[in-house]
Motif scaffolding. Structure first.
Motif, mmCIF file in Angstrom:
data_model
loop_
_atom_site.group_PDB
_atom_site.id
_atom_site.type_symbol
_atom_site.label_atom_id
_atom_site.label_comp_id
_atom_site.label_asym_id
_atom_site.label_seq_id
_atom_site.Cartn_x
_atom_site.Cartn_y
_atom_site.Cartn_z
ATOM 1 N N GLY A 192 0.810 -1.208 0.000
ATOM 2 C CA GLY A 192 0.000 0.000 0.000
ATOM 3 C C GLY A 192 0.842 1.255 0.000
ATOM 4 O O GLY A 192 0.531 2.231 -0.699
ATOM 5 N N LEU A 193 1.930 1.263 0.783
ATOM 6 C CA LEU A 193 2.820 2.421 0.798
ATOM 7 C C LEU A 193 3.437 2.655 -0.580
ATOM 8 O O LEU A 193 3.552 3.801 -1.036
ATOM 9 C CB LEU A 193 3.925 2.200 1.836
ATOM 10 N N GLY A 194 3.815 1.575 -1.261
ATOM 11 C CA GLY A 194 4.356 1.714 -2.603
ATOM 12 C C GLY A 194 3.349 2.287 -3.574
ATOM 13 O O GLY A 194 3.686 3.111 -4.438
ATOM 14 N N LEU A 195 2.085 1.894 -3.446
ATOM 15 C CA LEU A 195 1.044 2.433 -4.313
ATOM 16 C C LEU A 195 0.829 3.927 -4.063
ATOM 17 O O LEU A 195 0.527 4.687 -4.983
ATOM 18 C CB LEU A 195 -0.258 1.673 -4.093
ATOM 19 N N VAL A 196 0.959 4.326 -2.818
ATOM 20 C CA VAL A 196 0.762 5.740 -2.476
ATOM 21 C C VAL A 196 1.919 6.596 -2.968
ATOM 22 O O VAL A 196 1.708 7.691 -3.517
ATOM 23 C CB VAL A 196 0.583 5.906 -0.952
ATOM 24 N N GLY A 197 3.157 6.136 -2.790
ATOM 25 C CA GLY A 197 4.310 6.991 -3.035
ATOM 26 C C GLY A 197 5.054 6.779 -4.328
ATOM 27 O O GLY A 197 5.784 7.676 -4.766
ATOM 28 N N ALA A 198 4.905 5.632 -4.963
ATOM 29 C CA ALA A 198 5.695 5.354 -6.163
ATOM 30 C C ALA A 198 4.975 5.833 -7.415
ATOM 31 O O ALA A 198 3.738 5.904 -7.449
ATOM 32 C CB ALA A 198 5.968 3.844 -6.269
#
Length: 321
Positions: A192-198
């Protein structure tokens, strides 16, 4: 007629006094309530899992040429690790207590082992993130990132061992499934963090990891609640039940959005936020279920009596009542 045949024909005598059916002394709790604070400990459980899984994602992204995803994951690993240390120290009231746990290594203590996982991981993840941000000593930063990734797996699940090593029925009884629940939840949060920031062009691995982590978390959680039987109600009722239901809904929504809409920036960010929120609420649900289980003496007495009755049946001679 032999004595053995005569003994078999004797009626089984019923006890004059029926077996006691008590819960505890005046209904008072049998176990001492966990002294861990809320929200410090649930936040610590979440941040540690997010950090560990993000460290692994960062190295994978760096190795496959995804600098945006690698940067996001490195910052997530360092931020999660530092947040975990702050929350743990706050729960302990004094920083000296955390430092005292580093004086010895006790392999039989999950708390001691966990402290020695968290401490070097935090240092390595922070060094890798600092190098990522400043560009200073990139070779040393990469080496630190590899070290953090090596400790990433234990970071995602050692807190599950820490909980299940207690006497709290809702935690201890789930010792088989809880590491998978926490590991899957950590993977969902890191995805989820990767989807938000990448960037959208680089978020495919994050989307797949988030969906797979959510699936593992949901499957292991369902198996855990089923196998716990009566105690599994702690995860379905009260404040813990509310947290778990919302967490499951967010995990399903986040996983579906990650797989179907990751190429759309808004959908990817919303799906990632849902996955992270679901992972956080899972930790709160597990924590609250344990608190409720420790407070109710039935969770301690009923399973003990069931195990004792099963042992008696297994040891009884064949053909007896």
């Amino acid at each position: 007629m032999t004595r053995a045949h005569a003994d078999r024909r004797k009626p089984v005598e019923e006890p004059a006094v029926p077996p006691a059916d008590f819960r505890s002394y005046y209904g008072r709790p049998i176990l001492k309530q966990p002294t861990w604070k809320n929200p410090d400990v649930p936040g610590y459980l979440f941040s540690g899992g997010l950090a560990g899984a993000s460290a692994v994602v960062a190295e994978f992204a760096r190795a496959t040429g995804r600098p945006g995803l690698a940067r996001t994951a490195r910052l997530g690993a360092a931020g999660g690790a530092l947040a975990g240390v702050v929350l743990l120290v706050h729960d302990l009231h004094r920083p000296a207590r955390f430092l005292n746990m580093l004086r010895v290594v006790k392999p039989t203590s999950p708390l001691s082992v966990g402290t020695w996982i968290l401490s070097p991981f935090s240092a390595l993840a922070s060094a890798a993130a600092a190098s990522e941000l400043t560009g200073i000593a990139p070779a040393l930063g990469r080496l630190a990132g590899v070290g953090a990734a090596a400790l990433g797996g234990p970071m995602t699940s050692y807190t599950a061992v820490l909980l299940t090593n207690t006497a709290v029925p809702a935690w201890h009884g789930a010792y088989r499934e809880m590491p998978f629940v926490f590991g899957g939840s950590a993977a969902a949060a890191a995805g989820g963090l990767g989807l938000v920031g990448a960037p959208v062009a680089e978020n495919a691995p994050a989307a797949r990891l988030g969906a797979a982590g959510a699936a593992v978390e949901l499957a292991a959680g369902a198996l855990m609640e089923h196998r716990l039987g009566l105690i599994g109600d702690r995860y379905r009722t009260g404040a813990a039940g509310t947290c778990m239901r919302v967490a499951k809904a967010l995990s399903v929504i986040g996983a579906a959005g990650a797989l179907a809409g990751r190429r759309h920036r808004g959908v990817a960010a919303a799906s990632g936020a849902a996955l992270m929120a679901g992972s956080l609420l899972t930790r709160f649900g597990v924590f609250l279920a344990g608190k409720a289980s420790a407070a109710d003496p039935r969770d301690t007495v009923v399973p003990q009596r069931a195990r004792a009755a099963e042992a008696d049946r297994a040891q009884a001679p064949e053909g007896t009542g």
